[in-house]
Design a protein around this motif. Structure first.
Motif, mmCIF file in Angstrom:
data_model
loop_
_atom_site.group_PDB
_atom_site.id
_atom_site.type_symbol
_atom_site.label_atom_id
_atom_site.label_comp_id
_atom_site.label_asym_id
_atom_site.label_seq_id
_atom_site.Cartn_x
_atom_site.Cartn_y
_atom_site.Cartn_z
ATOM 1 N N THR A 72 0.844 -1.187 0.000
ATOM 2 C CA THR A 72 0.000 0.000 0.000
ATOM 3 C C THR A 72 0.882 1.240 0.000
ATOM 4 O O THR A 72 2.103 1.153 0.196
ATOM 5 N N CYS A 73 0.259 2.367 -0.207
ATOM 6 C CA CYS A 73 0.960 3.640 -0.093
ATOM 7 C C CYS A 73 0.028 4.643 0.564
ATOM 8 O O CYS A 73 -1.150 4.355 0.789
ATOM 9 N N TYR A 74 0.570 5.804 0.869
ATOM 10 C CA TYR A 74 -0.199 6.892 1.458
ATOM 11 C C TYR A 74 -0.272 8.032 0.453
ATOM 12 O O TYR A 74 0.633 8.207 -0.367
ATOM 13 N N SER A 75 -1.317 8.821 0.540
ATOM 14 C CA SER A 75 -1.480 9.927 -0.409
ATOM 15 C C SER A 75 -0.382 10.971 -0.264
ATOM 16 O O SER A 75 -0.146 11.750 -1.184
ATOM 17 N N THR A 76 0.334 10.959 0.838
ATOM 18 C CA THR A 76 1.395 11.939 1.067
ATOM 19 C C THR A 76 2.762 11.475 0.560
ATOM 20 O O THR A 76 3.720 12.250 0.604
ATOM 21 N N GLN A 77 2.878 10.244 0.082
ATOM 22 C CA GLN A 77 4.163 9.726 -0.378
ATOM 23 C C GLN A 77 4.577 10.347 -1.701
ATOM 24 O O GLN A 77 3.737 10.707 -2.523
ATOM 25 N N ALA A 78 5.871 10.421 -1.915
ATOM 26 C CA ALA A 78 6.420 10.948 -3.165
ATOM 27 C C ALA A 78 6.172 9.969 -4.307
ATOM 28 O O ALA A 78 6.220 8.756 -4.117
ATOM 29 N N VAL A 79 5.910 10.510 -5.490
ATOM 30 C CA VAL A 79 5.652 9.698 -6.675
ATOM 31 C C VAL A 79 6.808 8.731 -6.936
ATOM 32 O O VAL A 79 6.596 7.542 -7.187
ATOM 33 N N ASP A 80 8.048 9.220 -6.885
ATOM 34 C CA ASP A 80 9.203 8.354 -7.155
ATOM 35 C C ASP A 80 9.275 7.189 -6.183
ATOM 36 O O ASP A 80 9.653 6.072 -6.554
ATOM 37 N N GLU A 81 8.917 7.424 -4.939
ATOM 38 C CA GLU A 81 8.948 6.367 -3.928
ATOM 39 C C GLU A 81 7.912 5.285 -4.253
ATOM 40 O O GLU A 81 8.208 4.091 -4.185
ATOM 41 N N VAL A 82 6.712 5.694 -4.611
ATOM 42 C CA VAL A 82 5.651 4.729 -4.940
ATOM 43 C C VAL A 82 6.004 3.975 -6.216
ATOM 44 O O VAL A 82 5.860 2.756 -6.286
ATOM 45 N N LEU A 83 6.502 4.674 -7.226
ATOM 46 C CA LEU A 83 6.911 4.008 -8.467
ATOM 47 C C LEU A 83 8.030 3.010 -8.216
ATOM 48 O O LEU A 83 8.046 1.920 -8.787
ATOM 49 N N GLY A 84 8.975 3.368 -7.360
ATOM 50 C CA GLY A 84 10.063 2.453 -7.016
ATOM 51 C C GLY A 84 9.539 1.193 -6.358
ATOM 52 O O GLY A 84 9.973 0.076 -6.661
ATOM 53 N N GLN A 85 8.583 1.354 -5.471
ATOM 54 C CA GLN A 85 7.956 0.219 -4.784
ATOM 55 C C GLN A 85 7.224 -0.675 -5.795
ATOM 56 O O GLN A 85 7.324 -1.898 -5.733
ATOM 57 N N MET A 86 6.530 -0.064 -6.732
ATOM 58 C CA MET A 86 5.816 -0.831 -7.752
ATOM 59 C C MET A 86 6.795 -1.642 -8.599
ATOM 60 O O MET A 86 6.541 -2.807 -8.904
ATOM 61 N N GLY A 87 7.908 -1.038 -8.966
ATOM 62 C CA GLY A 87 8.915 -1.735 -9.755
ATOM 63 C C GLY A 87 9.587 -2.846 -8.974
ATOM 64 O O GLY A 87 9.827 -3.930 -9.495
ATOM 65 N N ASP A 88 9.865 -2.595 -7.697
ATOM 66 C CA ASP A 88 10.540 -3.588 -6.858
ATOM 67 C C ASP A 88 9.745 -4.884 -6.736
ATOM 68 O O ASP A 88 10.311 -5.965 -6.698
ATOM 69 N N VAL A 89 8.430 -4.774 -6.633
ATOM 70 C CA VAL A 89 7.608 -5.971 -6.420
ATOM 71 C C VAL A 89 6.744 -6.322 -7.626
ATOM 72 O O VAL A 89 5.884 -7.191 -7.541
ATOM 73 N N GLN A 90 6.997 -5.656 -8.753
ATOM 74 C CA GLN A 90 6.336 -5.939 -10.030
ATOM 75 C C GLN A 90 4.811 -5.885 -9.938
ATOM 76 O O GLN A 90 4.111 -6.839 -10.277
ATOM 77 N N ILE A 91 4.303 -4.745 -9.471
ATOM 78 C CA ILE A 91 2.861 -4.554 -9.427
ATOM 79 C C ILE A 91 2.481 -3.310 -10.220
ATOM 80 O O ILE A 91 3.273 -2.378 -10.349
ATOM 81 N N ARG A 92 1.279 -3.302 -10.756
ATOM 82 C CA ARG A 92 0.818 -2.220 -11.618
ATOM 83 C C ARG A 92 -0.165 -1.280 -10.928
ATOM 84 O O ARG A 92 -0.518 -0.256 -11.479
ATOM 85 N N ARG A 93 -0.620 -1.662 -9.741
ATOM 86 C CA ARG A 93 -1.557 -0.799 -9.017
ATOM 87 C C ARG A 93 -1.337 -0.950 -7.522
ATOM 88 O O ARG A 93 -0.968 -2.033 -7.055
ATOM 89 N N VAL A 94 -1.549 0.136 -6.794
ATOM 90 C CA VAL A 94 -1.308 0.142 -5.356
ATOM 91 C C VAL A 94 -2.494 0.821 -4.657
ATOM 92 O O VAL A 94 -2.835 1.958 -5.002
ATOM 93 N N PRO A 95 -3.098 0.141 -3.692
ATOM 94 C CA PRO A 95 -4.146 0.808 -2.906
ATOM 95 C C PRO A 95 -3.538 1.928 -2.063
ATOM 96 O O PRO A 95 -2.434 1.802 -1.542
ATOM 97 N N VAL A 96 -4.270 3.013 -1.955
ATOM 98 C CA VAL A 96 -3.861 4.147 -1.134
ATOM 99 C C VAL A 96 -4.702 4.091 0.137
ATOM 100 O O VAL A 96 -5.933 4.028 0.075
ATOM 101 N N VAL A 97 -4.020 4.038 1.271
ATOM 102 C CA VAL A 97 -4.724 3.909 2.548
ATOM 103 C C VAL A 97 -4.412 5.101 3.453
ATOM 104 O O VAL A 97 -3.384 5.753 3.313
#
Length: 140
Positions: A72-97
């Motif tokens: 998951t991610c938070y709405s306050t997280q940086a775009v680069d951080e969320v994109l990095g997380q998506m790439g690290d675990v090979q996912i295309r969508r992340v719930p925002v909590v």
């Protein structure tokens, strides 16, 4: 991010999840117990963990085949951080909590980023698109 996100209960049937995915034209649904995010179910979960295993879609619960180790991610997280997380675990969508309550507030997809942040999105897409191991085990 998309803020008006439909979710499904872990008690619903796999058939209902597939129908809802078809109605919404999506490949994944957040699974919520009340307002709290407890998992994700994807069209791949239904295909690999349920249909391929010979389970009946009417009697198999979403909670039996969903992924529970949800990034998951938070709405306050940086775009680069969320994109990095998506790439690290090979996912295309992340719930925002919500950070405090872990309640679902939205979902962000690689497509959402692609329209606004081309450079980092290209790198994340390359990582996400690499072949990965087959997942035949249950998530929980």
């Amino acid at each position: 991010m998309t803020i008006d996100v439909r979710s499904i209960s872990p008690e619903e049937s796999v058939r209902r999840a597939a129908q809802l995915m078809d109605e919404l034209n999506v490949g994944a649904l957040p699974v919520c117990d009340g307002p709290k995010l407890v998992g994700m179910i994807t069209d791949r979960d239904i295909t690999v963990r349920s249909t391929a295993a010979g389970q009946a879609p009417e009697s198999t619960r979403v909670g039996d085949v969903m992924s529970t180790d949800v990034r998951t991610c938070y709405s306050t997280q940086a775009v680069d951080e969320v994109l990095g997380q998506m790439g690290d675990v090979q996912i295309r969508r992340v719930p925002v909590v919500d950070q405090a309550s872990h309640t679902l507030v939205g979902i962000v997809s690689l497509g959402d980023f692609a329209t606004r942040h081309a450079g980092p999105t290209d790198e994340a897409l390359e990582e996400i698109s690499l072949p990965s191991e087959a997942d035949r085990s249950r998530a929980h």
